[in-house]
Design an enzyme around this catalytic site. Structure first.
Site, PDB file in Angstrom:
ATOM      1  CG  ASP A 158      -0.586  -9.566   5.030  1.00 38.99           C
ATOM      2  OD1 ASP A 158      -0.831 -10.601   4.672  1.00 38.99           O
ATOM      3  OD2 ASP A 158       0.425  -8.969   5.473  1.00 38.99           O
ATOM      4  CG  ASN A 159       1.561  -8.641   1.472  1.00 41.01           C
ATOM      5  OD1 ASN A 159       1.539  -7.491   2.368  1.00 41.01           O
ATOM      6  ND2 ASN A 159       2.716  -9.412   1.452  1.00 41.01           N
ATOM      7  NE  ARG A 210      -2.256  -2.987   3.152  1.00 38.66           N
ATOM      8  CZ  ARG A 210      -0.946  -3.409   2.944  1.00 38.66           C
ATOM      9  NH1 ARG A 210      -0.506  -4.525   2.885  1.00 38.66           N
ATOM     10  NH2 ARG A 210      -0.218  -2.211   2.732  1.00 38.66           N
ATOM     11  CG  ASP A 219       3.066  -4.806   1.161  1.00 41.58           C
ATOM     12  OD1 ASP A 219       3.128  -3.250   1.062  1.00 41.58           O
ATOM     13  OD2 ASP A 219       2.665  -5.265   2.087  1.00 41.58           O
ATOM     14  NE  ARG A 266       3.605   1.012   0.646  1.00 43.93           N
ATOM     15  CZ  ARG A 266       3.404  -0.281   0.899  1.00 43.93           C
ATOM     16  NH1 ARG A 266       3.931  -1.042   0.290  1.00 43.93           N
ATOM     17  NH2 ARG A 266       2.677  -0.282   2.054  1.00 43.93           N
ATOM     18  N   GLY A 293       2.289  -2.343  10.396  1.00 45.51           N
ATOM     19  CA  GLY A 293       3.531  -2.189  11.436  1.00 45.51           C
ATOM     20  C   GLY A 293       4.503  -1.244  11.118  1.00 45.51           C
ATOM     21  NE  ARG A 294       8.314  -2.930   6.843  1.00 46.60           N
ATOM     22  CZ  ARG A 294       9.271  -3.408   6.221  1.00 46.60           C
ATOM     23  NH1 ARG A 294      10.545  -2.862   6.553  1.00 46.60           N
ATOM     24  NH2 ARG A 294       9.158  -4.337   5.592  1.00 46.60           N
TER      25      ARG A 294
HETATM   26  P1  AMP Z   1       5.025  -8.208   4.997  1.00 42.06           P
HETATM   27  O1  AMP Z   1       5.204  -9.641   4.732  1.00 42.06           O
HETATM   28  O2  AMP Z   1       6.266  -7.134   4.570  1.00 42.06           O
HETATM   29  O3  AMP Z   1       3.603  -7.730   4.014  1.00 42.06           O
HETATM   30  O4  AMP Z   1       4.678  -7.539   6.512  1.00 42.06           O
HETATM   31  C1  AMP Z   1       3.483  -8.317   7.119  1.00 42.06           C
HETATM   32  C2  AMP Z   1       3.216  -7.735   8.504  1.00 42.06           C
HETATM   33  O5  AMP Z   1       4.600  -7.352   9.256  1.00 42.06           O
HETATM   34  C3  AMP Z   1       2.774  -6.336   8.057  1.00 42.06           C
HETATM   35  O6  AMP Z   1       1.819  -6.050   9.144  1.00 42.06           O
HETATM   36  C4  AMP Z   1       3.777  -5.321   8.267  1.00 42.06           C
HETATM   37  O7  AMP Z   1       3.417  -3.997   8.728  1.00 42.06           O
HETATM   38  C5  AMP Z   1       4.582  -6.004   9.433  1.00 42.06           C
HETATM   39  N1  AMP Z   1       5.921  -5.513   9.294  1.00 42.06           N
HETATM   40  C6  AMP Z   1       7.061  -6.183   8.451  1.00 42.06           C
HETATM   41  N2  AMP Z   1       8.146  -5.586   8.904  1.00 42.06           N
HETATM   42  C7  AMP Z   1       7.939  -4.805   9.800  1.00 42.06           C
HETATM   43  C8  AMP Z   1       8.716  -3.867  10.599  1.00 42.06           C
HETATM   44  N3  AMP Z   1      10.207  -3.815  10.344  1.00 42.06           N
HETATM   45  N4  AMP Z   1       8.249  -3.226  11.854  1.00 42.06           N
HETATM   46  C9  AMP Z   1       7.044  -3.497  11.708  1.00 42.06           C
HETATM   47  N5  AMP Z   1       6.158  -4.210  11.241  1.00 42.06           N
HETATM   48  C10 AMP Z   1       6.670  -5.037  10.283  1.00 42.06           C
HETATM   49 MG    MG Z   2       2.730  -6.444   3.607  1.00 46.82          MG
END
Ligand code: AMP
Ligand code: MG
Length: 522
Positions: A269-270, A199, A279, A192, A102-103
């Protein structure tokens, strides 16, 4: 800037046919091409020189305009085609469907000194997978990711790396504690680096969609580049692949337990398919030894991802990966056998690791009891895990008794006045048995001390240390980022000039946000 770009992921795997950058479900594809957002005023504030050299760059490159532009997203390297990866996952035990980068935006792969590396920007803007979020990252979480990735690497823990930390010059709105107090923060981008960012969720998504063809294509690709010792592509080969992923995951968890690292968000996913720590979000380091501790406020209720539960969660995640592989393997007992191998090996490897922390060369049944008893006494009163194990190597069982030995480890207790009555008796009992044990089998002192010091770090990235670097950086002072980075390059060495970082968490940090608890907001 010369990089040996050799893309494979975006060349060999099925791409999302749409090139438009809008949120969507992406089917039968492993990624979507996407262009990083152009930052308003990029500024590189820190570079890790080790990984810089590993990917084939030098110190002069790191101060070039090109470096700044490419690793902040301002410019796309010629011959590259950036993309966001498509994956799904279980979050906190529940199926969350498609997630994806997502980012994060992968820039390219390079091959340098015989190794393949993928370079990826985190916080470089929206992708088809951004769902309801903005695709950005703030300075505080980027500092935490940058410093911790490198610290973990130097601790010998398998991990993704962080090449650079840059400000974007843009402001990002965040409600840090999810309490309605949103505010602007400085935006940042981390570059990174890892052999691959695949994953468990990258495979799960195709199981969920019953897309056996794409799953097979992705697994074959993974084996080709990352598990090349597996030559065939039969059911047995896929089982071998799963066994190797299981082994690597287990190794990673043993390292986390050894250094007191708590990931905080062990969602599928992590979980890296290469057994790398990936992550860095609301992670934390054990200060007081407490198996029930989790740094993540989002996890405060169920404490699913607490320190003591990390092995179970790794196994649970492996089970979800097994479910995905089932689509190809169709052999439940064989997959279960591999999961059982984790359950069987974990205790043995854990006790070996703990034995090494205690300076045991050999390991017997009674040592397990001694280790279990230690886990109990460590929790009787708040005892700093890092300091305790490090000081333990200073004991000399040939001349010390339980009283003098307790004096050596005393600085690891947060409130030494609590060491009385039953607590003190328990400690004395344990110490007495421990000294006896050392005298009996592993008396060679100098050898033992250096061995213990090679597995018990003197310096880790304590939660408050990262927060101090963040607070300074917020005011435009980046010196502490580099000071901590330099310190944590040699976590096992005595660094006399840095003795101040070999200290218990200060009292002001006990309940401060960012020091003892963190939200997922980043
Ligand atoms: P995470 O818990 O950080 O591993 O994120 C879980 C999901 O949310 C992943 O698909 C990330 O890419 C997405 N995500 C987290 N923060 C953001 C953000 N600020 N913008 C877009 N996607 C995000
Ligand atoms: Mg993640």
């Amino acid at each position: 800037m010369n990089l040996n770009i050799q893309d494979t992921f975006n060349k060999e795997l099925p791409a999302d046919p749409s090139l438009r950058n809008y949120r969507r479900q992406v089917e039968e594809a492993c990624f979507s091409f996407v262009t990083p957002r152009i930052p308003t005023n990029p500024e590189v504030i820190h570079v890790s020189s080790e990984i810089l050299h590993d990917v084939g760059l030098d110190d002069v490159d790191s101060i070039s305009e090109d470096f700044k532009n490419i690793f902040s997203g301002a410019k796309i390297m010629e011959g590259s085609a950036p993309y966001a990866m498509c994956y799904a996952g279980h979050q906190f035990g529940h199926w969350a469907g498609q997630l994806g980068d997502g980012r994060a935006i992968n820039l390219f792969e390079v091959v340098s000194k015989g190794k393949r590396w993928a370079l990826q920007l985190k916080g470089a803007g929206e992708t088809p997978y951004s769902r309801s979020a903005d695709g950005l990252a703030v300075l505080r979480s980027s500092i935490r990711e940058h410093l911790c990735s490198e610290a973990m690497y130097h601790l010998g823990v398998p991990t993704t790396r962080s090449l650079s930390l840059s400000l974007t010059g843009d402001e990002v709105m965040r409600d840090m504690m999810y309490d309605g107090n949103a505010a602007y923060e400085k935006g940042a981008v981390v570059c990174r680096v890892a052999p691959s960012f695949l994953r468990f969720g990258s495979y799960q998504i195709f199981m969920a969609r019953e897309d056996k063809d794409t799953l097979k294509t992705l697994i074959d690709y993974t084996i080709k580049y990352y598990y090349p010792n597996i030559k065939g592509r039969s059911k047995e080969d896929y089982l071998k692949f799963f066994q190797e992923v299981t082994n690597k995951t287990l190794e990673m968890i043993i390292h986390w337990q050894r250094v007191g690292f708590v990931h905080g968000v062990m969602n599928t996913d992590n979980m890296s398919i290469l057994g790398l720590t990936i992550d860095y979000g609301p992670y934390g380091w054990l200060e007081g030894y407490d198996p029930s501790w989790t740094p993540n406020t989002t996890d405060a209720q169920g404490k699913r991802y607490r320190y003591g539960n990390q092995p179970n969660m790794a196994l649970w995640n492996l089970m979800q990966l097994a479910n995905a592989l089932y689509l190809l393997v169709e052999d439940v007992p064989a997959l279960e056998e591999i999961l059982k191998s984790f359950q069987k090996s974990y205790p043995k490897k854990y006790f070996d690791m703990m034995g090494a922390k205690l300076g045991f060369v050999t390991q017997g049944e009674s040592d397990i009891k001694l280790i279990q008893e230690l886990e109990r006494v460590l929790q009787l009163t708040e005892t700093d895990m890092t300091i305790f194990f490090r000081l333990l190597s200073n004991l000399d069982p040939s001349i010390m008794n339980k009283f003098s030995a307790m004096d050596i480890i005393k600085p690891s207790f947060y409130d030494p006045s609590e060491l009385e009555n039953d607590i003190l008796i328990s400690w004395h009992n344990w110490m007495h048995k421990y000294l006896e044990r050392l005298n009996e089998y592993d008396a060679n002192n100098s050898n033992r001390k250096s061995k213990m010091e090679s597995v018990n770090p003197k310096y880790v990235l304590r939660n408050y240390m990262a927060q101090m670097a963040i607070d300074k950086a917020d005011q435009g002072d980046y010196t502490l980022i580099d000071e901590l980075y330099q310190l944590l390059k040699n976590p096992y060495a005595e660094q006399i000039e840095s003795e101040k970082w070999f200290a218990k968490r200060p009292e002001w940090a006990r309940n401060k946000v960012g020091c003892s608890m963190l939200s997922c907001s980043s």
